[in-house]
Design a protein around this motif. Structure first.
Motif, mmCIF file in Angstrom:
data_model
loop_
_atom_site.group_PDB
_atom_site.id
_atom_site.type_symbol
_atom_site.label_atom_id
_atom_site.label_comp_id
_atom_site.label_asym_id
_atom_site.label_seq_id
_atom_site.Cartn_x
_atom_site.Cartn_y
_atom_site.Cartn_z
ATOM 1 N N ALA A 71 10.959 -8.682 14.926
ATOM 2 C CA ALA A 71 11.297 -7.378 14.338
ATOM 3 C C ALA A 71 10.249 -6.322 14.663
ATOM 4 C CB ALA A 71 11.470 -7.508 12.824
ATOM 5 N N LEU A 72 9.005 -6.740 14.779
ATOM 6 C CA LEU A 72 7.915 -5.795 15.021
ATOM 7 C C LEU A 72 7.510 -5.708 16.490
ATOM 8 C CD1 LEU A 72 5.833 -6.629 11.860
ATOM 9 C CD2 LEU A 72 6.747 -4.367 12.444
ATOM 10 N N ASP A 73 8.132 -6.484 17.336
ATOM 11 C CA ASP A 73 7.776 -6.479 18.747
ATOM 12 C C ASP A 73 7.909 -5.077 19.343
ATOM 13 O OD1 ASP A 73 6.946 -7.664 21.158
ATOM 14 O OD2 ASP A 73 9.029 -7.829 21.830
ATOM 15 N N GLY A 74 6.784 -4.528 19.782
ATOM 16 C CA GLY A 74 6.767 -3.201 20.378
ATOM 17 C C GLY A 74 6.896 -2.060 19.379
ATOM 18 N N LYS A 75 6.798 -2.351 18.097
ATOM 19 C CA LYS A 75 6.953 -1.315 17.065
ATOM 20 C C LYS A 75 5.742 -1.301 16.147
ATOM 21 C CE LYS A 75 10.831 -1.602 14.858
ATOM 22 N NZ LYS A 75 12.023 -2.145 14.220
ATOM 23 N N ARG A 76 5.468 -0.149 15.585
ATOM 24 C CA ARG A 76 4.386 -0.037 14.603
ATOM 25 C C ARG A 76 4.853 -0.402 13.201
ATOM 26 N NH1 ARG A 76 -0.244 2.112 15.580
ATOM 27 N NH2 ARG A 76 -0.485 3.140 13.576
ATOM 28 N N TYR A 77 6.120 -0.088 12.907
ATOM 29 C CA TYR A 77 6.659 -0.302 11.570
ATOM 30 C C TYR A 77 8.030 -0.947 11.663
ATOM 31 C CZ TYR A 77 2.915 2.924 10.498
ATOM 32 O OH TYR A 77 1.683 3.525 10.401
ATOM 33 N N LEU A 78 8.524 -1.458 10.554
ATOM 34 C CA LEU A 78 9.798 -2.174 10.551
ATOM 35 C C LEU A 78 11.001 -1.285 10.802
ATOM 36 C CD1 LEU A 78 9.092 -4.599 7.589
ATOM 37 C CD2 LEU A 78 9.590 -5.261 9.953
ATOM 38 N N VAL A 79 10.987 -0.080 10.231
ATOM 39 C CA VAL A 79 12.159 0.805 10.313
ATOM 40 C C VAL A 79 11.709 2.174 10.799
ATOM 41 C CG1 VAL A 79 14.053 1.863 9.025
ATOM 42 C CG2 VAL A 79 13.250 -0.408 8.373
ATOM 43 N N GLY A 80 12.193 2.586 11.938
ATOM 44 C CA GLY A 80 11.858 3.914 12.441
ATOM 45 C C GLY A 80 10.430 4.019 12.916
ATOM 46 N N ASP A 81 9.950 5.258 12.970
ATOM 47 C CA ASP A 81 8.625 5.537 13.519
ATOM 48 C C ASP A 81 7.524 5.639 12.473
ATOM 49 O OD1 ASP A 81 9.730 5.641 16.058
ATOM 50 O OD2 ASP A 81 10.152 7.784 15.899
ATOM 51 N N GLY A 82 7.911 5.632 11.204
ATOM 52 C CA GLY A 82 6.907 5.815 10.171
ATOM 53 C C GLY A 82 6.944 4.719 9.122
ATOM 54 N N LEU A 83 5.875 4.640 8.385
ATOM 55 C CA LEU A 83 5.755 3.684 7.296
ATOM 56 C C LEU A 83 6.821 3.955 6.246
ATOM 57 C CD1 LEU A 83 3.260 1.743 5.876
ATOM 58 C CD2 LEU A 83 3.530 3.668 4.333
ATOM 59 N N THR A 84 7.450 2.890 5.750
ATOM 60 C CA THR A 84 8.396 3.006 4.640
ATOM 61 C C THR A 84 7.985 2.042 3.534
ATOM 62 O OG1 THR A 84 9.903 1.273 5.401
ATOM 63 C CG2 THR A 84 10.308 3.539 6.232
ATOM 64 N N ALA A 85 8.683 2.123 2.424
ATOM 65 C CA ALA A 85 8.441 1.183 1.331
ATOM 66 C C ALA A 85 8.698 -0.250 1.779
ATOM 67 C CB ALA A 85 9.302 1.545 0.127
ATOM 68 N N ALA A 86 9.547 -0.452 2.771
ATOM 69 C CA ALA A 86 9.770 -1.802 3.312
ATOM 70 C C ALA A 86 8.479 -2.350 3.909
ATOM 71 C CB ALA A 86 10.886 -1.772 4.351
ATOM 72 N N ASP A 87 7.718 -1.513 4.598
ATOM 73 C CA ASP A 87 6.426 -1.948 5.137
ATOM 74 C C ASP A 87 5.434 -2.249 4.022
ATOM 75 O OD1 ASP A 87 6.821 -1.587 8.107
ATOM 76 O OD2 ASP A 87 7.227 0.458 7.440
ATOM 77 N N VAL A 88 5.490 -1.463 2.963
ATOM 78 C CA VAL A 88 4.609 -1.723 1.820
ATOM 79 C C VAL A 88 4.899 -3.108 1.259
ATOM 80 C CG1 VAL A 88 4.021 -1.002 -0.535
ATOM 81 C CG2 VAL A 88 4.329 0.723 1.267
ATOM 82 N N MET A 89 6.180 -3.424 1.094
ATOM 83 C CA MET A 89 6.558 -4.720 0.541
ATOM 84 C C MET A 89 6.189 -5.868 1.484
ATOM 85 S SD MET A 89 7.683 -4.256 -2.473
ATOM 86 C CE MET A 89 8.153 -5.980 -2.651
ATOM 87 N N VAL A 90 6.667 -5.803 2.714
ATOM 88 C CA VAL A 90 6.407 -6.879 3.673
ATOM 89 C C VAL A 90 4.915 -6.980 3.961
ATOM 90 C CG1 VAL A 90 6.769 -7.615 6.074
ATOM 91 C CG2 VAL A 90 8.718 -6.828 4.694
ATOM 92 N N GLY A 91 4.274 -5.847 4.163
ATOM 93 C CA GLY A 91 2.848 -5.850 4.482
ATOM 94 C C GLY A 91 1.983 -6.425 3.380
ATOM 95 N N SER A 92 2.319 -6.147 2.135
ATOM 96 C CA SER A 92 1.497 -6.671 1.039
ATOM 97 C C SER A 92 1.594 -8.190 0.959
ATOM 98 C CB SER A 92 1.882 -6.020 -0.290
ATOM 99 O OG SER A 92 3.193 -6.370 -0.670
ATOM 100 N N ILE A 93 2.777 -8.735 1.212
ATOM 101 C CA ILE A 93 2.925 -10.189 1.177
ATOM 102 C C ILE A 93 2.243 -10.822 2.382
ATOM 103 C CG2 ILE A 93 4.577 -12.099 1.170
ATOM 104 C CD1 ILE A 93 6.513 -10.127 -0.321
#
Length: 171
Positions: free
Chosen positions: A114-136
């Motif tokens: 999902a993150l291959d070649g991407k900085r974040y999970l959805v789109g070009d910017g950080l979202t709450a999804a990154d906060v959730m996945v990243g914290s775990i």
């Protein structure tokens, strides 16, 4: 203060009936469950752009990753944590820890793709999804579950370098 048992006091149990954290009181809104809190705050403050616009094609994947964090990513991490760190030695199960590691391996592969070649999970910017996945994922590093996953290590490092992350860790 969890060490003082404040999360089990009657006044806190009115906020979170299981006496767990996190919980949020925001005016007349009282809620618990971290994914729900993150989604609520992202919607409440749209100018922070922590959620794709409602109705956009990115909104579905955004919801997917928020739910995935709690339903699929967290359980094997918790299983490893309980059976390697949290429970007393006599209550730990090496087989359960290994099962959690194996399940996490499957999750790790999904997130790597999902993150291959991407900085974040959805789109070009950080979202709450990154906060959730990243914290775990950050938590999983303590159990060395990210060893051998340079993309996930880099993702967690990127998230941890954010000023908001640094401020949250300082509190």
């Amino acid at each position: 203060d969890l060490s003082k048992g404040e999360h089990k006091r009657p006044d806190y149990l009115k906020i979170h009936p299981h006496g767990a954290v996190p919980a949020l009181v925001d005016g007349d809104v009282t809620m618990f469950e971290s994914a729900a809190i993150c989604a609520y705050l992202a919607d409440k403050y749209p100018e922070k752009r922590l959620a794709p616009p409602a109705g956009s094609s990115a909104r579905g994947p955004y919801y997917q990753w928020i739910v995935y964090s709690m339903a699929t990513l967290e359980p094997p991490v918790l299983q490893v944590f309980l059976n390697t760190m949290m429970l007393s030695e006599d209550k730990r199960s090496p087989a359960a820890a290994d099962e959690g590691r194996n399940k996490f391996g499957e999750v790790r592969e999904v997130l790597e793709r999902a993150l291959d070649g991407k900085r974040y999970l959805v789109g070009d910017g950080l979202t709450a999804a990154d906060v959730m996945v990243g914290s775990i994922l950050d938590w999983s590093r303590a159990m060395k579950l990210l060893d051998g996953s340079p993309n996930l290590e880099a993702y967690v490092k990127r998230l941890a370098e954010r000023p908001a992350f640094q401020k949250a860790r300082a509190d």
